[in-house]
Design a protein around this motif. Structure first.
Motif, PDB file in Angstrom:
ATOM      1  N   ASP A   3       2.369  -3.164   6.357  1.00 46.84           N
ATOM      2  CA  ASP A   3       2.699  -3.004   7.773  1.00 46.84           C
ATOM      3  C   ASP A   3       1.529  -3.453   8.639  1.00 46.84           C
ATOM      4  OD1 ASP A   3       4.846  -1.641   6.628  1.00 46.84           O
ATOM      5  OD2 ASP A   3       4.105   0.337   7.181  1.00 46.84           O
ATOM      6  N   THR A  39       0.879   5.355   7.811  1.00 47.04           N
ATOM      7  CA  THR A  39       1.370   4.189   7.064  1.00 47.04           C
ATOM      8  C   THR A  39       0.285   3.369   6.389  1.00 47.04           C
ATOM      9  OG1 THR A  39       1.224   2.662   8.935  1.00 47.04           O
ATOM     10  CG2 THR A  39       3.289   3.943   8.708  1.00 47.04           C
ATOM     11  N   ALA A  41      -1.188   1.054   7.951  1.00 51.18           N
ATOM     12  CA  ALA A  41      -0.976  -0.268   8.543  1.00 51.18           C
ATOM     13  C   ALA A  41      -2.280  -0.892   9.029  1.00 51.18           C
ATOM     14  CB  ALA A  41       0.003  -0.162   9.721  1.00 51.18           C
ATOM     15  N   THR A  87       6.854  -4.946   7.794  1.00 54.75           N
ATOM     16  CA  THR A  87       7.175  -4.161   8.987  1.00 54.75           C
ATOM     17  C   THR A  87       6.108  -4.407  10.039  1.00 54.75           C
ATOM     18  OG1 THR A  87       8.259  -2.460   7.648  1.00 54.75           O
ATOM     19  CG2 THR A  87       7.593  -1.844   9.883  1.00 54.75           C
ATOM     20  N   TYR A  89       5.013  -3.051  13.713  1.00 53.79           N
ATOM     21  CA  TYR A  89       5.098  -2.113  14.832  1.00 53.79           C
ATOM     22  C   TYR A  89       4.536  -2.842  16.050  1.00 53.79           C
ATOM     23  CZ  TYR A  89       5.758   1.519  11.298  1.00 53.79           C
ATOM     24  OH  TYR A  89       6.236   2.282  10.263  1.00 53.79           O
ATOM     25  N   LYS A 163       5.593  10.650  13.456  1.00 54.55           N
ATOM     26  CA  LYS A 163       5.855  10.757  12.010  1.00 54.55           C
ATOM     27  C   LYS A 163       7.359  10.715  11.739  1.00 54.55           C
ATOM     28  CE  LYS A 163       4.867  11.810   7.634  1.00 54.55           C
ATOM     29  NZ  LYS A 163       5.445  10.812   6.769  1.00 54.55           N
ATOM     30  N   ILE A 166       8.665   7.160  12.255  1.00 52.68           N
ATOM     31  CA  ILE A 166       8.272   6.273  11.167  1.00 52.68           C
ATOM     32  C   ILE A 166       9.170   6.492   9.954  1.00 52.68           C
ATOM     33  CG2 ILE A 166       6.458   5.897   9.424  1.00 52.68           C
ATOM     34  CD1 ILE A 166       4.424   6.358  11.707  1.00 52.68           C
ATOM     35  N   ASP A 167       9.497   7.738   9.677  1.00 51.47           N
ATOM     36  CA  ASP A 167      10.274   8.092   8.492  1.00 51.47           C
ATOM     37  C   ASP A 167      11.771   7.786   8.610  1.00 51.47           C
ATOM     38  OD1 ASP A 167       7.936   8.932   7.296  1.00 51.47           O
ATOM     39  OD2 ASP A 167       8.281  11.065   7.708  1.00 51.47           O
TER      40      ASP A 167
END
Length: 168
Positions: A3, A39, A41, A87, A89, A163, A166-167
């Motif tokens: 990510d 993550t 990321a 992914t 963001y 959180k 994200i999940d």
């Protein structure tokens, strides 16, 4: 699966909780830190080559002119590729109803084909504005997921919300 978070954030004098005040860290950057914690990321901060004025009121005047003129301000560094990421963001404050124009400068240079995009915005009441429509154009070929909208005044209380998002 890897990510990355591509984001714009502004510290200094900001509109925060209904008043102007100096903040050490931009609201969007606080959310970036949560995402990275959950993550692992990578992160890429989009920064204009020419800094915005320190004064919030002057800054928003410059931002408005950039938007009205559909400018693509030069940025200090450019992310060349997101090929190694699955992914992406994308985070930003809502400036005049959409992403700050330096984000357009960066995002237009990337190929989002086959990527999962999870956008998030910080704001003081305006939510995503028209930015989701703009993101569809900027991230052509991506699977754009539900975005997360967080009032800037609430970023320090939003860790659990981030959180859960994200999940999803």
């Amino acid at each position: 699966m890897s990510d990355i978070v591509i984001y714009f954030s502004r510290s200094g004098e900001n509109y925060f909780g209904g008043v102007l005040k100096d903040i050490e860290k931009g609201n969007t950057e606080v959310i970036v830190e949560y995402i990275r914690e959950f993550t692992g990321a990578d992160a890429f901060k989009v920064e204009p080559l020419n800094d915005y004025p320190e004064s919030y009121m002057e800054c928003i005047d410059v931002a408005k002119k950039e938007q009205q003129q559909d400018m693509r301000p030069e940025i200090k560094d450019e992310l060349k590729s997101i090929d190694e990421y699955d992914t992406v963001y994308i985070g930003f404050p809502n400036w005049w109803g959409t992403l700050p124009m330096p984000m357009f400068t960066q995002l237009e240079k990337l190929d989002f084909t086959g990527k999962i995009v999870k956008p998030f915005v910080t704001h003081e009441g305006s939510g995503f504005g028209s930015s989701q429509k703009d993101l569809k154009k900027l991230c052509d070929g991506a699977d754009i997921k539900r975005g997360l909208s967080i009032p800037g005044a609430n970023v320090y209380d939003a860790k659990d919300t981030v959180k859960a998002w994200i999940d999803e």
